[in-house]
Design a protein around this motif. Structure first.
Motif, mmCIF file in Angstrom:
data_model
loop_
_atom_site.group_PDB
_atom_site.id
_atom_site.type_symbol
_atom_site.label_atom_id
_atom_site.label_comp_id
_atom_site.label_asym_id
_atom_site.label_seq_id
_atom_site.Cartn_x
_atom_site.Cartn_y
_atom_site.Cartn_z
ATOM 1 N N UNK A 140 0.862 -1.348 -0.048
ATOM 2 C CA UNK A 140 0.038 -0.015 -0.021
ATOM 3 C C UNK A 140 0.726 1.342 0.154
ATOM 4 N N UNK A 141 2.059 1.096 0.861
ATOM 5 C CA UNK A 141 2.999 2.392 1.031
ATOM 6 C C UNK A 141 3.515 2.563 -0.376
ATOM 7 N N UNK A 142 3.875 1.616 -0.946
ATOM 8 C CA UNK A 142 4.503 1.531 -2.523
ATOM 9 C C UNK A 142 3.468 2.436 -3.479
ATOM 10 N N UNK A 143 2.028 2.137 -3.215
ATOM 11 C CA UNK A 143 1.241 2.655 -4.363
ATOM 12 C C UNK A 143 0.908 3.748 -4.021
ATOM 13 N N UNK A 144 1.018 4.342 -2.648
ATOM 14 C CA UNK A 144 0.990 5.779 -2.325
ATOM 15 C C UNK A 144 1.956 6.470 -2.925
ATOM 16 N N UNK A 145 3.232 6.099 -2.957
ATOM 17 C CA UNK A 145 4.497 6.673 -3.443
ATOM 18 C C UNK A 145 4.413 6.764 -4.757
ATOM 19 N N UNK A 146 3.879 5.891 -5.544
ATOM 20 C CA UNK A 146 3.817 5.600 -7.057
ATOM 21 C C UNK A 146 2.794 6.980 -7.332
ATOM 22 N N UNK A 147 1.590 6.813 -6.539
ATOM 23 C CA UNK A 147 0.745 8.118 -6.677
ATOM 24 C C UNK A 147 1.232 9.450 -6.774
ATOM 25 N N UNK A 148 1.964 9.460 -5.589
ATOM 26 C CA UNK A 148 2.642 10.853 -5.229
ATOM 27 C C UNK A 148 3.734 11.227 -6.271
ATOM 28 N N UNK A 149 4.412 10.336 -6.831
ATOM 29 C CA UNK A 149 5.278 10.612 -7.918
ATOM 30 C C UNK A 149 4.919 11.022 -9.187
ATOM 31 N N UNK A 150 3.736 10.408 -9.588
ATOM 32 C CA UNK A 150 2.715 10.739 -10.772
ATOM 33 C C UNK A 150 2.558 12.118 -10.518
ATOM 34 N N UNK A 151 1.806 12.599 -9.536
ATOM 35 C CA UNK A 151 1.464 13.931 -9.274
ATOM 36 C C UNK A 151 2.661 14.791 -9.577
ATOM 37 N N UNK A 152 3.882 14.616 -8.998
ATOM 38 C CA UNK A 152 4.750 15.207 -9.264
ATOM 39 C C UNK A 152 5.498 15.486 -10.601
ATOM 40 N N UNK A 170 -0.306 14.682 -1.924
ATOM 41 C CA UNK A 170 0.127 13.436 -2.020
ATOM 42 C C UNK A 170 1.713 13.165 -1.514
ATOM 43 N N UNK A 171 2.290 14.269 -1.690
ATOM 44 C CA UNK A 171 3.879 14.065 -0.813
ATOM 45 C C UNK A 171 3.234 13.895 0.573
ATOM 46 N N UNK A 172 2.432 14.670 1.298
ATOM 47 C CA UNK A 172 2.075 14.576 2.509
ATOM 48 C C UNK A 172 1.662 13.074 3.028
ATOM 49 N N UNK A 173 0.797 12.381 1.914
ATOM 50 C CA UNK A 173 0.436 11.216 2.150
ATOM 51 C C UNK A 173 1.640 10.125 2.292
ATOM 52 N N UNK A 174 2.480 10.292 1.494
ATOM 53 C CA UNK A 174 3.795 9.504 1.657
ATOM 54 C C UNK A 174 4.496 9.718 3.015
ATOM 55 N N UNK A 175 4.538 11.018 3.587
ATOM 56 C CA UNK A 175 5.183 11.205 4.689
ATOM 57 C C UNK A 175 4.485 10.590 6.031
ATOM 58 N N UNK A 176 2.995 10.729 5.715
ATOM 59 C CA UNK A 176 2.369 10.171 7.057
ATOM 60 C C UNK A 176 2.161 8.756 7.143
#
Ligand code: ZN
Length: 321
Positions: A140-152, A170-176
Motif C-alpha cells: 500500500x505504501x508503495x502504491x501511495x508513493x507511485x501515486x505521489x510521484x505521478x502527481x509530482x 500526495x507528498x504529505x500522504x507519503x510522509x504520513x
C-alpha cells in the motif's frame, strides 16, 4: 517510501508569491501589451490555438499563459543584459519549456523516482511471500508513493493551483503513511486494535489537513510546519529503531542509509540558484538525488519482511529465492 517521504517536506517550503520578475515594469508592461494584441478577442485566441503543438494542447496552455511565458523570457533578458541577477517569477525561476513541460528537468527526475518505486515494488513482490508480515502494508505504501510521484510529474509538467495541491497532498500522504508504517512496525505482530486506532487517527488527520488547506487560501506556512514535524518524527523514529538493531540485523543499515540519504539530499534545496541551462535548479537536483533511495529502502523492507516471516514460522524464505 521513507526517503521520498522525508524529502517531501522540502517541496512545501516553496511559496507561490509575487517575485521580483513578475512585479517589474518590464514584465507587467509586456504582459498587458501581449494580452491586448494576441488574446483579447476570440479570433485572436483561435489563431493562437491553431498554432499550438499537441503537447501544449494536452497540457492546457492558454493564450494568456503563452504571454506570461514569453514575457518572462523578455524580462529575464532585460535583467541579464543590464547585469542584474536572474529574477524569479511567481516564486519560481525561469525555466525553458520543452514539449509543453514547464520544468522539464524536474519532470524527468520525478519520473526516475516513479520508476524506482515501480521497480522496487516489483522486486519486493518477487522476493517476499504474500503471507509475510507487513507484506500488504508496504505494498500500500508503495502504491501511495507511485501515486505521489505521478502527481509530482504532472505538477512539474504543468503548474496550476489544482496540480500544485495534488502534489502537496500526495507528498504529505507519503510522509504520513511512512510514519504509520513505523508505528505498525514498532507495535509488533499483535496489538491489532492499537494499529487500527493509529490508522484511523492518521486517516482523520490527513482528511483534516486536506480540508483545512482547501477550504480557504492555501496556508503554505501551516503546510510546511506539519510536513516538517511529521517528516522529522518519521526520520528520527526509523533511525532510533534501526541503530540499536544494526549489529544483530545488518540489513537495518539500509534503513539508516535511506534516512541519512533523504536528510542529506534536503541540503540541496537550501542552495537556491538560477537554473543551469535554464532547466536544472536545486529542486530538480533534489529530485535527482532522491531517485536511488527507493532501491535501498525496498532492500530494507524486503529483508525485514523476510526476517519477520522467518521468525514467525522458523522457515528461511530467503533461501528459496
Ligand atoms: Zn518537486
Amino acid at each position: 517510501m521513507l526517503g521520498t517521504a522525508l524529502s517531501g517536506i522540502i517541496i512545501l517550503v516553496q511559496v507561490a508569491h509575487a517575485s521580483r520578475g513578475d512585479s517589474s515594469n518590464e514584465y507587467t508592461g509586456c504582459y498587458h501589451i501581449c494580452h491586448f494584441n494576441n488574446c483579447s478577442s476570440s479570433n485572436d485566441v483561435a489563431v493562437y490555438e491553431s498554432s499550438q503543438s499537441l503537447s501544449e494542447k494536452v497540457l492546457q496552455w492558454t493564450c494568456d499563459d503563452e504571454c506570461r511565458y514569453n514575457c518572462m523570457w523578455q524580462t529575464t533578458n532585460v535583467f541579464v543584459s543590464r547585469g542584474y541577477e536572474v529574477p524569479q517569477f511567481f516564486g519560481k525561476w525561469p525555466f525553458v519549456r520543452v514539449w509543453g513541460m514547464q520544468e522539464p528537468a524536474s519532470v524527468i527526475f520525478s519520473v526516475f523516482n516513479l520508476l524506482a518505486h515501480i521497480i522496487g515494488l516489483r522486486r519486493f513482490r518477487q522476493s517476499v511471500p504474500p503471507f509475510a508480515p507487513l507484506y500488504r502494508l508496504w505494498q500500500v505504501h508503495a502504491l501511495i508513493c507511485i501515486n505521489a510521484w505521478t502527481w509530482s510529474v504532472i505538477f512539474h509538467a504543468r503548474d496550476t493551483p489544482w496540480t500544485e495541491r495534488m502534489d502537496y497532498f500526495c507528498a504529505f500522504s507519503m510522509v504520513l503513511f511512512s510514519l504509520f508504517g513505523l508505528f505498525v512496525r514498532l507495535s509488533g505482530p499483535r496489538r491489532w486494535r492499537r494499529k487500527e486506532m493509529i490508522g484511523v487517527i492518521c486517516g482523520l488527520f490527513f482528511t483534516y489537513h486536506v480540508w483545512y488547506l482547501t477550504r480557504q487560501k492555501f496556508d503554505y506556512g501551516y503546510n510546511m510546519k506539519v510536513n516538517v514535524l511529521v517528516g522529522l518524527l518519521n526520520g528520527f523514529g526509523w533511525i532510533s529503531w534501526a541503530v540499536p538493531r544494526v549489529e544483530k540485523r545488518p540489513y537495518a543499515r539500509w534503513c539508516i542509509f535511506t534516512v541519512v540519504g533523504a536528510l542529506s539530499s534536503m541540503l540541496l534545496e537550501l542552495g537556491d540558484f538560477p537554473p543551469v541551462f535554464w532547466a536544472v535548479d536545486a529542486h530538480a537536483l533534489w529530485h535527482l538525488a532522491t531517485a536511488p533511495l527507493p532501491f535501498i529502502w525496498y532492500k530494507f523492507l524486503e529483508n525485514d519482511c523476510l526476517y519477520l516471516a522467518q521468525r514467525g514460522t522458523g522457515y528461511d524464505y530467503k533461501k528459496q529465492i
